[in-house]
Design an enzyme around this catalytic site. Structure first.
Site, PDB file in Angstrom:
ATOM      1  N   LYS A 103     -18.751   0.179 -18.442  1.00  8.62           N
ATOM      2  CA  LYS A 103     -17.307  -0.074 -18.522  1.00  8.62           C
ATOM      3  C   LYS A 103     -16.836   0.265 -19.927  1.00  8.62           C
ATOM      4  O   LYS A 103     -17.590   0.114 -20.891  1.00  8.62           O
ATOM      5  CB  LYS A 103     -16.998  -1.550 -18.238  1.00  8.62           C
ATOM      6  N   GLY A 231       0.633  -2.773  -5.381  1.00  9.25           N
ATOM      7  CA  GLY A 231       0.284  -1.655  -6.256  1.00  9.25           C
ATOM      8  C   GLY A 231      -0.565  -0.671  -5.485  1.00  9.25           C
ATOM      9  O   GLY A 231      -0.468  -0.591  -4.254  1.00  9.25           O
ATOM     10  N   ASN A 232      -1.406   0.071  -6.179  1.00  4.16           N
ATOM     11  CA  ASN A 232      -2.236   1.071  -5.504  1.00  4.16           C
ATOM     12  C   ASN A 232      -3.056   0.422  -4.386  1.00  4.16           C
ATOM     13  O   ASN A 232      -3.057   0.892  -3.246  1.00  4.16           O
ATOM     14  CB  ASN A 232      -3.163   1.737  -6.538  1.00  4.16           C
ATOM     15  N   GLY A 234      -2.913  -2.820  -2.915  1.00  2.00           N
ATOM     16  CA  GLY A 234      -2.181  -3.578  -1.893  1.00  2.00           C
ATOM     17  C   GLY A 234      -1.400  -2.665  -0.957  1.00  2.00           C
ATOM     18  O   GLY A 234      -1.403  -2.857   0.261  1.00  2.00           O
ATOM     19  N   TYR A 235      -0.739  -1.659  -1.525  1.00  2.00           N
ATOM     20  CA  TYR A 235       0.067  -0.749  -0.700  1.00  2.00           C
ATOM     21  C   TYR A 235      -0.810  -0.023   0.314  1.00  2.00           C
ATOM     22  O   TYR A 235      -0.514  -0.014   1.508  1.00  2.00           O
ATOM     23  CB  TYR A 235       0.823   0.261  -1.589  1.00  2.00           C
TER      24      TYR A 235
END
Ligand code: NAD
Length: 431
Positions: A103, A231-232, A234-235
């Site tokens: 990360k 957002g990316n 959830g949509y």
């Protein structure tokens, strides 16, 4: 909030105890193999030079090159980046993709930078970490605050670093163009990105839910789903779930949520309507709240609404000991990272709510990232159909393995996923 690195270590210790892991192996797994801290000078538009702090943590590469996103956020800390790299090790192992955990992060609010400043910062970060990345070493990707455009700048900068005369002594300088592309995933499709990557996390979540529904011998069509976050993730979750016949009864963003009129009558379980139309409305007005003909609710109300499936897809720590008891959903799909606190997890367990943990539920993103790497390395371009089919197969196999482990060890899915992941990593280390 508690130190996320200590949390990740505690989590590992618990699993290690159950797996009878030796203290030597545990000591190795508790810390990243490498973490670098870099100072990145950036010429601001004003002419002044500002120095930004960045990190790259490489936790474990026993199963393959380190893999994990780069976060641009003002709250980034070394501890957070280390913890996230540990979780990536488990996520890749759960998904069964041949990567380890890494990360990166830069302490910055990208919204406060001009496009030019953001580009110079992204390029500066790559120059600083270039000696420790590569297609077979460490493969970064986007995370919170970064995107495909930033990956495009980063690949370009990496190419320039490798071609500069100063790099002649570095072992990475023999990389060909495909390998340079494969060093970053989440790129735009035109510059070596994979079809289906944008939707992958949401789509993977729907595959997970479908696999669970099948296991429980239920049918999709009667299920009422509430989604927190538009957002990316959830949509795409809501849109694809709707296409598959599930009813999206509520959805929200940071300003609040909406709940369908059919749902207000309690019985029908019809959804709030076309998700694409709701998205268009949000793009115009800034929020889903106010969508014509649909009742507004708060985010707190959304979490405790009467539904079958709850999908937190926004932030961490939204389900806590304060609201866990009021949750009515029988299934929770953790699309966000860490949306349930450990205390809430225990309450939900006692209530026999089935929680599909984040390291499985949102692994669709990293899975398609690994497909992107594979396509770059093999100079291939897969159709979206092929990407989605392989994603489905990967998710279904991962779900099956975790479900069986849960039954065998009589533990919940989170514990089962961790047992499986840590075991896989240790087996790879001892090979
Ligand atoms: P995003 O920034 O695109 O969307 C976040 C959404 O959450 C937005 O709709 C925002 O309005 C909403 N939100 C913000 N604050 C909120 C609040 N207080 N209450 C309710 N909603 C709120 O982010 P994303 O990429 O969709 O990521 C969402 C989560 O999924 C994060 O936890 C992320 O780490 C995780 N995740 C994302 C991916 C990916 O591929 N994008 C992969 C794995 C995990």
């Amino acid at each position: 909030m508690e130190n996320p690195f200590l949390n990740a270590q505690k989590q590992l210790e618990k699993v290690a105890e159950q797996l009878n892991v030796s203290s030597d192996i545990l000591a190795v797994l508790k810390v990243p193999q490498k973490i670098i801290e870099v100072n990145i000078p950036v010429k601001m538009d004003s002419g002044e030079v500002k120095v930004f702090k960045g990190f790259r943590s490489q936790h474990n590469n026993a199963r393959g090159p380190y893999k994990g996103g780069i976060r641009f956020h003002p709250n980034v800390t070394k501890e957070e980046v280390m913890a996230l790299s540990i979780w990536m090790t488990w996520k890749c192992a759960v998904a069964g993709i041949p990567f380890g955990g890494g990360k990166g992060g830069v302490v910055v609010n990208p919204k406060e930078l001009s496009e030019g400043e953001l580009e110079r910062l992204s390029r500066g970060y790559v120059r600083a970490i270039s000696p420790i990345i590569g297609p077979r070493i460490d493969v970064p990707a986007p995370d919170v605050g970064t995107n495909g455009k930033i990956m495009e700048w980063m690949v370009d900068e990496y190419r320039q670093v490798l071609r500069s005369p100063r790099d002649k002594t570095r072992r990475t300088s023999f990389l060909n163009e495909n390998e340079i592309l494969a060093t970053f995933t989440g790129k735009p499709v035109e510059v070596g990105g994979s079809l289906g990557r944008t939707e992958a996390t949401g789509r993977g979540g729907v595959f997970v839910l479908e696999a669970l529904v099948k296991e429980l011998k239920k049918t999709n069509s009667k299920l009422k789903v509430a989604v927190q976050g538009m957002g990316n993730v959830g949509y795409w979750f809501a849109k694809i779930a709707q296409e598959e016949g599930l009813a999206i009864v509520a959805i929200s963003d940071s300003r609040g949520g909406i709940v369908g009129p059919a749902f207000a009558k309690a019985s029908a379980g019809k959804d709030i309507g076309n998700i694409e139309k709701i998205k268009e409305f949000k793009e115009k007005t800034g929020s889903v709240v106010g969508f014509p003909g649909i009742k507004p609710i708060t985010n707190d109300q959304l979490l405790t609404i009467d539904c079958d499936v709850l999908v937190p897809a926004a932030l961490e720590n939204v389900i806590t000991k304060e609201n866990a008891d009021k949750i009515k959903a029988k299934i929770i799909i953790e699309m966000a990272n860490g949306p349930i606190t450990p205390e809430a997890d225990e309450i939900l367990n006692q209530k026999r709510v089935i929680v599909v943990p984040d390291i499985l539920a949102n692994s669709g993103g990293v899975t398609v990232s690994s497909f992107e790497w594979e396509q770059n390395m093999a100079q291939e371009k897969w159709s979206e159909k092929k990407v989605n089919e392989r994603l489905k197969k990967t998710i279904e196999e991962a779900f099956e393995e975790i479900w069986k482990m849960g039954e065998k060890e009589k533990v919940d899915l989170r514990k089962a996923a961790y047992l499986l992941a840590v075991d896989k990593v240790i087996k790879a280390m001892l090979k």
